[in-house]
Design a protein around this motif. Structure first.
Motif, mmCIF file in Angstrom:
data_model
loop_
_atom_site.group_PDB
_atom_site.id
_atom_site.type_symbol
_atom_site.label_atom_id
_atom_site.label_comp_id
_atom_site.label_asym_id
_atom_site.label_seq_id
_atom_site.Cartn_x
_atom_site.Cartn_y
_atom_site.Cartn_z
ATOM 1 N N ASN A 59 -0.874 1.067 -7.802
ATOM 2 C CA ASN A 59 -1.050 0.810 -9.238
ATOM 3 C C ASN A 59 -2.415 1.279 -9.744
ATOM 4 O OD1 ASN A 59 -2.475 -1.162 -7.916
ATOM 5 N ND2 ASN A 59 -1.770 -2.858 -9.178
ATOM 6 N N THR A 60 -3.298 1.639 -8.811
ATOM 7 C CA THR A 60 -4.607 2.190 -9.196
ATOM 8 C C THR A 60 -4.612 3.713 -9.206
ATOM 9 O OG1 THR A 60 -5.432 2.229 -6.900
ATOM 10 C CG2 THR A 60 -5.729 0.183 -8.135
ATOM 11 N N PHE A 61 -3.499 4.342 -8.802
ATOM 12 C CA PHE A 61 -3.440 5.801 -8.662
ATOM 13 C C PHE A 61 -3.299 6.479 -10.022
ATOM 14 C CE2 PHE A 61 -1.586 6.080 -4.064
ATOM 15 C CZ PHE A 61 -2.630 5.285 -3.610
ATOM 16 N N SER A 62 -3.679 7.758 -10.062
ATOM 17 C CA SER A 62 -3.415 8.584 -11.245
ATOM 18 C C SER A 62 -1.925 8.918 -11.300
ATOM 19 C CB SER A 62 -4.227 9.874 -11.160
ATOM 20 O OG SER A 62 -3.716 10.711 -10.120
ATOM 21 N N ASP A 113 -5.368 11.730 -0.577
ATOM 22 C CA ASP A 113 -6.624 11.420 0.105
ATOM 23 C C ASP A 113 -6.412 10.264 1.091
ATOM 24 O OD1 ASP A 113 -9.178 10.591 0.871
ATOM 25 O OD2 ASP A 113 -10.054 11.095 -1.064
ATOM 26 N N PRO A 114 -6.737 10.463 2.392
ATOM 27 C CA PRO A 114 -6.553 9.393 3.393
ATOM 28 C C PRO A 114 -7.204 8.072 3.005
ATOM 29 C CG PRO A 114 -7.037 11.450 4.494
ATOM 30 C CD PRO A 114 -7.198 11.713 3.018
ATOM 31 N N GLU A 115 -8.242 8.124 2.187
ATOM 32 C CA GLU A 115 -8.888 6.893 1.742
ATOM 33 C C GLU A 115 -7.974 6.069 0.832
ATOM 34 O OE1 GLU A 115 -12.627 7.685 -0.066
ATOM 35 O OE2 GLU A 115 -13.559 8.428 1.793
ATOM 36 N N LEU A 116 -6.936 6.730 0.281
ATOM 37 C CA LEU A 116 -6.003 6.041 -0.621
ATOM 38 C C LEU A 116 -4.779 5.481 0.104
ATOM 39 C CD1 LEU A 116 -5.942 8.556 -3.635
ATOM 40 C CD2 LEU A 116 -7.193 6.394 -3.500
ATOM 41 N N THR A 165 0.827 -1.206 0.000
ATOM 42 C CA THR A 165 0.000 0.000 0.000
ATOM 43 C C THR A 165 0.862 1.257 0.000
ATOM 44 O OG1 THR A 165 -0.111 0.201 2.411
ATOM 45 C CG2 THR A 165 -1.747 -1.232 1.342
ATOM 46 N N ALA A 166 0.227 2.385 -0.269
ATOM 47 C CA ALA A 166 0.931 3.668 -0.264
ATOM 48 C C ALA A 166 1.566 3.921 1.100
ATOM 49 C CB ALA A 166 -0.048 4.791 -0.613
ATOM 50 N N ARG A 167 0.795 3.680 2.161
ATOM 51 C CA ARG A 167 1.312 3.901 3.519
ATOM 52 C C ARG A 167 2.530 3.016 3.784
ATOM 53 N NH1 ARG A 167 -1.731 5.240 8.447
ATOM 54 N NH2 ARG A 167 -3.667 4.704 7.340
ATOM 55 N N GLU A 168 2.442 1.744 3.385
ATOM 56 C CA GLU A 168 3.542 0.807 3.623
ATOM 57 C C GLU A 168 4.801 1.206 2.865
ATOM 58 O OE1 GLU A 168 0.877 -3.256 4.447
ATOM 59 O OE2 GLU A 168 1.566 -2.765 2.411
ATOM 60 N N ILE A 174 2.370 9.250 8.000
ATOM 61 C CA ILE A 174 1.151 10.055 8.145
ATOM 62 C C ILE A 174 1.431 11.509 7.775
ATOM 63 C CG2 ILE A 174 -0.461 11.016 9.851
ATOM 64 C CD1 ILE A 174 -0.312 8.282 11.294
ATOM 65 N N GLU A 175 2.539 12.061 8.304
ATOM 66 C CA GLU A 175 2.878 13.466 8.047
ATOM 67 C C GLU A 175 3.167 13.705 6.564
ATOM 68 O OE1 GLU A 175 6.112 14.417 10.629
ATOM 69 O OE2 GLU A 175 4.919 14.177 12.466
ATOM 70 N N ALA A 176 3.912 12.786 5.934
ATOM 71 C CA ALA A 176 4.288 12.963 4.528
ATOM 72 C C ALA A 176 3.074 12.858 3.614
ATOM 73 C CB ALA A 176 5.340 11.928 4.130
ATOM 74 N N LEU A 177 2.242 11.855 3.830
ATOM 75 C CA LEU A 177 1.064 11.659 2.979
ATOM 76 C C LEU A 177 0.065 12.796 3.148
ATOM 77 C CD1 LEU A 177 0.603 7.822 3.520
ATOM 78 C CD2 LEU A 177 1.356 8.944 1.415
ATOM 79 N N ALA A 178 -0.042 13.300 4.383
ATOM 80 C CA ALA A 178 -0.947 14.433 4.627
ATOM 81 C C ALA A 178 -0.409 15.700 3.977
ATOM 82 C CB ALA A 178 -1.128 14.644 6.132
ATOM 83 N N HIS A 179 0.908 15.907 4.046
ATOM 84 C CA HIS A 179 1.504 17.110 3.452
ATOM 85 C C HIS A 179 1.214 17.180 1.962
ATOM 86 C CE1 HIS A 179 4.365 20.370 2.660
ATOM 87 N NE2 HIS A 179 4.690 19.677 1.596
ATOM 88 N N PHE A 180 1.328 16.047 1.272
ATOM 89 C CA PHE A 180 1.110 16.034 -0.171
ATOM 90 C C PHE A 180 -0.359 15.850 -0.540
ATOM 91 C CE2 PHE A 180 5.711 15.078 -0.130
ATOM 92 C CZ PHE A 180 6.122 16.094 -0.971
#
Length: 231
Positions: A151-154, A142-145, A109-112, A133-139
């Motif tokens: 591989n499903t991302f834009s 979407d938390p649901e992603l 997953t993205a988080r992993e 958490i901090e990095a994904l939130a900064h950019f």
């Protein structure tokens, strides 16, 4: 301020086997930068900009020249001559690379992906969890992603994740191969903020950007590949 990297007479060509000919990608490239500096590389498409970065990262092995790097672990080394094992160590702990493309591991997953980047640096699982958490939130991913497979991302979402994975490690040297290529203006601003923060914290950066406005005020100097000179 001490020198971190010096590229001297770097040359690289590629063999096109089905045409039985050799194509010169770059020839006699020379520039240097000190710790904490940011140098941008400009030139028309196909001029060899990415070849320079990939030679520094050792994706490509230069056929001529030296790439002198002041490593925290090994001292002054020539990246063009370093063993594969030592190159792997530097990629893991000192030198980061961001391209337009995301190499994703299946069923991760993205988080992993972001957490693994932190754990590679010897940090704990809890530190990795918080940093992700901090990095994904900064950019503004979407938390649901976060727990979805990339591989499903834009294209833009993959690029933001790619940058998060590299930046979260706070590398000594960060190589950026058109990291804003498919981003909208709001996302570009987020990238710029993070790069400015990294630079303030002492990271040295080399970047290729087609967006010259993005480079303005961010880069300390610019290497013009056509004129083979530092501006």
């Amino acid at each position: 301020m001490s020198q971190l990297l010096e590229v001297k007479e770097l040359s690289k060509s590629f063999t096109i086997h089905h045409l039985n000919k050799s194509m010169q990608a770059v020839r006699n490239i020379e520039f240097s930068l000190n710790e904490g500096q940011f140098i941008g590389i400009v030139g028309k498409s196909g001029s060899g900009k990415s070849t320079i970065l990939k030679s520094i990262y050792r994706t490509y092995l230069p056929e001529k020249g030296s790439i002198l790097y002041s490593s925290e672990k090994f001292g002054l080394v020539d990246l063009a001559q370093l063993s594969e094992r030592d190159v792997y160590y530097l990629r893991k702990h000192e030198i980061g690379y961001v391209s337009q493309f995301l190499n994703v591991m299946p069923r991760t997953t993205a988080r992993e992906l972001v957490e693994q980047s932190v754990i590679e640096m010897g940090k704990s699982q809890e530190e990795a969890r918080q940093a992700a958490i901090e990095a994904l939130a900064h950019f503004e991913l979407d938390p649901e992603l976060w727990d979805s497979y990339p591989n499903t991302f834009s294209g833009g979402q993959k690029l933001r994740l790619n940058i998060a994975c590299a930046i979260v490690k706070k590398p000594r040297l960060l190589l950026l191969d058109e990291p804003t290529a498919s981003l909208d203006d709001a996302s570009k601003l987020k990238v710029r903020e993070m790069l400015e923060r990294l630079k303030m914290d002492g990271t040295t950066l080399i970047g290729i950007f087609h967006d010259l406005e993005f480079m303005d005020g961010l880069c300390d100097k610019v290497y013009d590949l056509q004129g083979k000179k530092v501006i």
